[in-house]
Design a protein around this motif. Structure first.
Motif, mmCIF file in Angstrom:
data_model
loop_
_atom_site.group_PDB
_atom_site.id
_atom_site.type_symbol
_atom_site.label_atom_id
_atom_site.label_comp_id
_atom_site.label_asym_id
_atom_site.label_seq_id
_atom_site.Cartn_x
_atom_site.Cartn_y
_atom_site.Cartn_z
ATOM 1 N N LEU A 270 21.752 -40.374 34.666
ATOM 2 C CA LEU A 270 22.208 -40.135 33.295
ATOM 3 C C LEU A 270 22.979 -38.828 33.192
ATOM 4 N N GLY A 271 23.884 -38.778 32.245
ATOM 5 C CA GLY A 271 24.605 -37.546 31.973
ATOM 6 C C GLY A 271 25.116 -37.534 30.548
ATOM 7 N N TYR A 272 24.988 -36.401 29.892
ATOM 8 C CA TYR A 272 25.562 -36.223 28.554
ATOM 9 C C TYR A 272 26.032 -34.785 28.454
ATOM 10 N N CYS A 273 27.353 -34.603 28.334
ATOM 11 C CA CYS A 273 27.919 -33.249 28.365
ATOM 12 C C CYS A 273 27.393 -32.546 29.612
ATOM 13 N N THR A 274 26.757 -31.395 29.466
ATOM 14 C CA THR A 274 26.245 -30.669 30.628
ATOM 15 C C THR A 274 24.802 -31.041 30.940
ATOM 16 N N ILE A 275 24.228 -31.987 30.222
ATOM 17 C CA ILE A 275 22.836 -32.392 30.420
ATOM 18 C C ILE A 275 22.762 -33.508 31.460
ATOM 19 N N THR A 276 21.877 -33.329 32.444
ATOM 20 C CA THR A 276 21.618 -34.368 33.436
ATOM 21 C C THR A 276 20.110 -34.537 33.580
ATOM 22 N N SER A 277 19.693 -35.432 34.461
ATOM 23 C CA SER A 277 18.269 -35.636 34.684
ATOM 24 C C SER A 277 17.631 -34.460 35.422
ATOM 25 N N LYS A 278 18.430 -33.503 35.874
ATOM 26 C CA LYS A 278 17.906 -32.301 36.523
ATOM 27 C C LYS A 278 17.788 -31.127 35.556
ATOM 28 N N THR A 279 18.322 -31.290 34.348
ATOM 29 C CA THR A 279 18.224 -30.242 33.335
ATOM 30 C C THR A 279 16.776 -30.100 32.873
ATOM 31 N N THR A 280 16.302 -28.880 32.739
ATOM 32 C CA THR A 280 14.931 -28.656 32.307
ATOM 33 C C THR A 280 14.885 -28.134 30.874
ATOM 34 N N TYR A 281 13.726 -28.245 30.279
ATOM 35 C CA TYR A 281 13.518 -27.781 28.901
ATOM 36 C C TYR A 281 13.897 -26.305 28.765
ATOM 37 N N ASP A 282 13.509 -25.490 29.734
ATOM 38 C CA ASP A 282 13.741 -24.046 29.647
ATOM 39 C C ASP A 282 15.214 -23.673 29.745
ATOM 40 N N THR A 283 16.027 -24.550 30.321
ATOM 41 C CA THR A 283 17.454 -24.228 30.461
ATOM 42 C C THR A 283 18.295 -24.818 29.339
ATOM 43 N N MET A 284 17.678 -25.564 28.438
ATOM 44 C CA MET A 284 18.405 -26.165 27.321
ATOM 45 C C MET A 284 18.740 -25.103 26.268
ATOM 46 N N ASN A 285 19.877 -25.242 25.647
ATOM 47 C CA ASN A 285 20.266 -24.396 24.514
ATOM 48 C C ASN A 285 20.041 -25.199 23.232
ATOM 49 N N PHE A 286 19.049 -24.813 22.454
ATOM 50 C CA PHE A 286 18.684 -25.583 21.276
ATOM 51 C C PHE A 286 19.341 -25.085 19.985
ATOM 52 N N ASP A 287 20.344 -24.212 20.109
ATOM 53 C CA ASP A 287 21.082 -23.775 18.928
ATOM 54 C C ASP A 287 21.670 -24.994 18.218
ATOM 55 N N ASN A 288 21.490 -25.060 16.919
ATOM 56 C CA ASN A 288 22.022 -26.126 16.063
ATOM 57 C C ASN A 288 21.258 -27.439 16.170
ATOM 58 N N TYR A 289 20.227 -27.499 17.000
ATOM 59 C CA TYR A 289 19.401 -28.704 17.032
ATOM 60 C C TYR A 289 18.534 -28.750 15.777
#
Length: 470
Positions: A270-289
């Motif tokens: 899977l992939g969405y923008c810069t998010i992949t299945s290797k992306t972790t919660y701690d590396t996510m940018n939740f601004d505007n979520y």
């Protein structure tokens, strides 16, 4: 949430060889068919260029192409009313591109509109264009952004080339050369543009090496992915195409009026923008979520709703992406008996996709266990209770014994008194350690699923019984 999204193709930087593809007024090389067709469908390419997309691009054509992209991306239909400063070119597209700082003449008086564009010139223009429309790119460049023939790239273009390489928008040939002085073609420029997914209300999710976009025609989905395994009904009352023949590329798309309105996948690819299945919660940018927790993060605007689901293990990596168009409303009758089979089948597929992602064999669905699970869900709904034991005090194992099911090891998951469909049910199970361990246990081989809905209460009660065959 204006993000850089890797999309359809990695740009082919060597000279194109291959059979031209004709159709719908498009003439391009085989490798570029996906990018050019998608660009045409979404209005990013002037029609005059589609019939010769495999030909070298001129400076005038480059201006025409980037201005069309700019207008579609930004929604700004600006056209300069200024007089051209050039003696050899008067077109509005060129004047506007120059005025916006996207292109420049060869001198203050000469533009040379029919001169061909080199690869390093293309890179410089693309970097200006992406900056102008506000595309978020990784700005730091390093040795990984340097080609083997970096010394041949003009000093004025090196930063632009490195920027695009760092962000995966351009690649070198199979020997690591950029070939900066080579002439670029219309289709190569289009491929670079389509490496980004402009925010036009048609957001994309990657599944393997292909993409699915909100708003695109169902015919394109079928053309690229084939016929679905089956067609279910989702909670918005629209069709849901299930692609479960290959769990490594499992996904579901909702279709309304022949257009994609929802996309879900928990595949490893899977992939969405810069998010992949290797992306972790701690590396996510939740601004505007809108909201976020260890279970899921939700972003919403007037175009789409994005839900990112997290696995409770392994640094809470991204487990699934669910993207849907804004404005969809749940139908009142979805939580009735007519939807229970959809919930059950989709849960089996989603769980199996997760097991395959973890290197395990998929579950076999067991009809006897389905009956046991269904009966327990029905009982919990009838008595409005949430319990692994039955009213009679029977444990899941005793209920399976009573049904004559022979097993070695067994476990049970339940989901009660909550709205949502298979996506939300699985999302909750995978975000909790105990229920996740049952879904992804190597000890279990079979599964029984039973879901019971209530249109009045708009909820489902669901039971999953997992076991190893004795």
């Amino acid at each position: 949430m204006n993000k850089f999204c890797k999309a359809i193709l990695v740009m082919v930087v060597c000279v194109t060889t291959g059979t031209s593809v004709m159709g719908a007024g498009i003439k391009c090389s085989g490798w570029a068919t996906e990018a050019v067709t998608s660009a045409a469908e979404n209005g990013f390419v002037p029609e005059s260029l589609l019939s010769k997309a495999n030909e070298p691009i001129t400076r005038r054509e480059m201006c025409s192409l980037i201005m069309q992209y700019y207008r579609v991306y930004t929604g700004d239909n600006y056209i300069s009313s200024a007089e051209s400063q050039f003696m050899d070119e008067k077109s509005n597209e060129v004047v506007t591109a120059v005025e916006l700082g996207l292109f420049s003449g060869v001198s203050t008086k000469m533009f040379k509109p029919n001169e061909k564009v080199t690869r390093e010139q293309m890179a410089a223009v693309m970097a200006r264009l992406f900056n102008k429309v506000g595309l978020e790119l990784i700005q730091n460049t390093d040795a990984d952004s340097v080609f083997n023939d970096n010394a041949k790239i003009g000093d004025w273009a090196k930063a632009s080339v490195a920027l695009l390489k760092k962000n995966g928008i351009i690649n070198g040939d199979n020997k690591g050369y950029f070939n900066p002085k080579d002439i670029t073609t219309i289709e190569q420029v289009i491929a670079v543009l389509m490496q980004t997914q402009p925010s036009t209300g048609e957001q994309s999710v990657m599944v393997g090496d292909l993409s699915v976009s909100l708003g695109e025609n169902v015919a394109r989905v079928v053309r690229e992915f084939g016929q679905p395994t089956r067609i279910d009904k989702n909670k918005f009352g629209t069709q849901r195409y299930i692609y479960a023949n290959n769990y490594e590329k499992f996904f579901m798309v909702g279709i309304s009026n022949d257009k994609v309105v929802e996309i879900y996948t928990n595949a490893a690819s899977l992939g969405y923008c810069t998010i992949t299945s290797k992306t972790t919660y701690d590396t996510m940018n939740f601004d505007n979520y809108k909201s976020y927790s260890w279970e899921k993060a939700v972003y919403e605007d007037d175009k789409y709703v994005l839900t990112v689901f997290f696995d409770c293990m392994d640094n809470r990596k991204v487990d699934a992406i669910y993207l849907r168009s804004s404005g969809l409303t749940e139908v009142s009758d979805f939580y009735g008996t007519g939807s229970e089979a959809y919930i059950e089948s989709e849960l089996v597929d989603i769980i199996n996709a997760s097991r395959v992602k973890m290197g395990m064999l998929p579950f076999k669905r067991n009809s006897d266990a389905d009956v046991v699970a269904k009966a327990h869900s029905d009982e919990m709904m009838s008595f409005l209770r949430s319990d692994y034991n039955s009213i009679r005090g029977l444990t899941p194992f005793q209920r399976m014994d009573e049904a004559g099911i022979k097993y070695g090891l067994a476990a049970e998951n339940i989901f009660t008194e909550a709205s949502g469909d298979a996506i939300e049910i699985y999302g909750w199970w995978i975000s909790n350690v105990a229920t996740r361990s049952n879904l992804l246990s190597k000890d279990f081989t079979d599964i029984g699923i039973g879901s019971v809905g209530s249109s009045k209460r708009k909820i489902f009660y669901t039971t999953a019984d997992m076991f190893s065959v004795e």
